[in-house]
Design a protein around this motif. Sequence first.
Motif: not given
Length: 350
Positions: A219-224
């Motif tokens: 449920n987290m979005v991390l830097d690409g």
Amino acid sequence: MSDATPETKKTQQIDWEKVERFLRGALPDLPQGEMNVRQFSEGYSNLTYLLQISDWEGVLRRPPFGETPPKAHDMEREFKMLEKVNPVFPLAPKPYVYCEDPQVMDKHFYVMEKKQGLVVDEDLPEVYGNSETAGPVISKNIISTLVQLQSIDYKQAGLADMGKPAGFMERQVKGWIKRYHHSKTDELEGLAELEEWLIANIPVNEETTIVHNDFKLNNMVLDGENPGIATGVLDWELSTIGDPLSDVGSTLAYWGQAEDADIGINIISSQPGFYTRKEFVEEYAKQSGRDMSNINYYLAFGFYKLAGILQQIYYRWKNGEIEDERFRHLNKAVANLIDMANRTRRGEVL
């Protein structure tokens, strides 16, 4: 208007042209061009779609099709929560517009910003390298993000009316026990004993913070490119105000290790390099300064909650409400989770 997911047209009756007309009226700065739609996931919670018009992107969330329980899938509450959380915690998506007009869609929905980056679920993105390198960085990132969320002054943010801190854990424990028994199918060893212990030992924590209630890695979005940077925290459906350690317990339950029995979910944290649950607790204690002496209770309850979620799905599969062979053996995962909860309360897991 084109639909990027052909099966959506067959199984889900959404008139996307009506949605687009509504959005263009509500969001006058939308660019010209065709709106494309792609469904993110098909689960048993809210449905989520990516909307794209030229270089603009938005995310639409709505309840599942068909009958839904009263008070469940409350899109208006989630929208209002994000309205207040986003200004003080920008990792929460910015909400754009809410709609409950049945002429636009059969269920109420809202549209929010699309957070850019990568979601780590089944596989580690190649760009992050191997798990020995990325694992510790991701582990520390999820902990620091949770601590950051819990450090927000929820009263100053205008969130005091979004939950009832008094009696929070008692409502959580008794509510989940009720849900479990509403969908109970098998007699499981140690279940009654565990539930008695959970009720008899409900902690009273005077500290109150924002509680995400589903805080986990996917449920987290991390830097690409850099897994040590969080760019988003998603799925605020269950968020409220309450005991911060309840979020820690839930996160730890999803934070599997290599030696765990099957608990019915994707677990990437079992790969080498990721923190163990014990290391996770130690780092959280270091960053938050909180007393973790009662963490076994919160983790045991986290396992029980996850067992309840899977049990509800298995119950629907067994009764023929859903047809998906992936769920045939979920009862084994439920039994394993009940066993892990019992082992946790005896101090055998952490």
